[in-house]
Design an enzyme around this catalytic site. Structure first.
Site, PDB file in Angstrom:
ATOM      1  N   GLU A  61      48.655   6.977  11.656  1.00 24.63           N
ATOM      2  CA  GLU A  61      48.097   6.487  10.401  1.00 24.63           C
ATOM      3  C   GLU A  61      49.185   6.548   9.329  1.00 24.63           C
ATOM      4  OE1 GLU A  61      44.408   8.001   7.547  1.00 24.63           O
ATOM      5  OE2 GLU A  61      45.433   9.437   8.836  1.00 24.63           O
ATOM      6  N   LYS A  65      40.064   1.202   7.827  1.00 27.87           N
ATOM      7  CA  LYS A  65      39.385   2.469   8.094  1.00 27.87           C
ATOM      8  C   LYS A  65      37.974   2.484   7.509  1.00 27.87           C
ATOM      9  CE  LYS A  65      40.322   7.468   7.570  1.00 27.87           C
ATOM     10  NZ  LYS A  65      41.255   8.430   6.939  1.00 27.87           N
ATOM     11  N   CYS A 114      42.077   8.029  12.290  1.00 28.81           N
ATOM     12  CA  CYS A 114      41.945   9.436  11.899  1.00 28.81           C
ATOM     13  C   CYS A 114      40.504   9.943  11.787  1.00 28.81           C
ATOM     14  CB  CYS A 114      42.716   9.665  10.603  1.00 28.81           C
ATOM     15  SG  CYS A 114      43.122  11.406  10.265  1.00 28.81           S
TER      16      CYS A 114
END
Length: 279
Positions: free
Chosen positions: A41, A114, A156
């Protein structure tokens, strides 16, 4: 079977330095026979504060960082998975994005943004409000056909939400990816067990790249980048060092198929009880 490389390094706010690290890792991994390489990330930069993050970000079309990664992918004939920042339609918010680049240097569309933002306050631990400068994504991206199989994209904190990984499995994913920068405290407690759980429950390979070490005064990341097979076995793990590194593992889709045939958990799910969200 196909060889995949998972990477780990200590990213900073120096984009040029981070880019050199990534290109060097692409060169080295391709020489070892990897057909796809996975980066963390925010591989482009880790900002000191929100203002710096906004100032360092531009549109995906104007990201010189991405252009150089595309050139390196083409030169080395390797696919790339990498996390970067890009502008959103709001001037005060950016996207935390996960992009795929083919071995011919083509950026795959659509780009994943995300979905779950890291807004947390842990006693005697990290305090973070990602939503203060990042705009959450609104779409699940269908898995993309790559040399290592169909890759499902996440980032993540998405790791903590099994519904997303299950949805990607139902859409055909062979590999789930979690480019990450887990904090030291949460990483020590949860990183490995969550990765292995996602692999086992979805019967997919899990490839989790990571930042490691003190990235700035406000951020220290856990590291422990790894590749996990559909049985939950850790096939490869990067060493505990802040020096840039990668680890290699074979992605065996025949093994994946046999695991799913032997224990067809997706077919055994009680969707009659769990409702539409689990179908």
């Amino acid at each position: 079977m196909c060889l995949a490389a998972v990477t780990q390094f200590c990213g900073t706010n120096d984009i040029s330095k981070n880019l050199k690290i990534c290109i060097d890792l692409i060169n080295d991994a391709s020489q070892k026979g990897a057909k796809m390489i996975f980066f963390p990330e925010a591989s482009d930069f880790t900002a000191i504060n929100n203002e710096e993050a906004l100032s360092l970000t531009s549109s995906i079309e104007n990201l010189q960082f991405i252009e150089e990664i595309k050139n390196s992918a083409k030169k080395n004939n390797i696919w790339v998975s990498i996390g970067v920042h890009e502008n959103s339609h709001l001037p005060s918010r950016i996207y935390n994005s996960h992009v795929l680049i083919t071995s011919s240097g083509t950026l795959i569309q659509p780009i994943y943004h995300k979905l779950h933002l890291f807004d947390i306050s842990i006693q005697d631990g990290p305090q973070f409000m990602e939503s203060s400068y990042v705009l959450k994504g609104e779409n699940i991206i269908d898995p993309v056909e790559t040399p290592v199989g169909k890759v499902g994209m996440m980032v993540c904190y998405d790791l903590r939400f099994p519904e997303l990984s299950l949805e990607l499995r139902k859409r055909g994913a062979d590999v789930l990816t979690y480019p990450a920068a887990f904090t030291l405290k949460t990483g020590m407690a949860h990183w490995e067990v969550l990765l292995r759980a996602r692999a086992i429950e979805t019967q997919t390979y899990v490839i989790a790249s990571a930042h490691i070490g003190k990235q700035n005064e406000n951020r220290t990341s856990f590291g422990s980048a790894m590749i996990v097979d559909p049985w939950g076995t850790i096939l490869a793990r990067c060493p505990e060092t802040t020096q840039p590194s990668f680890a290699l593992a074979e992605i065996n889709l025949d093994r994946l198929k046999n695991i799913r045939i032997g224990m067809p958990v997706l077919e055994h799910r009680r969707t009659d009880l769990f409702g539409e969200s689990s179908k």
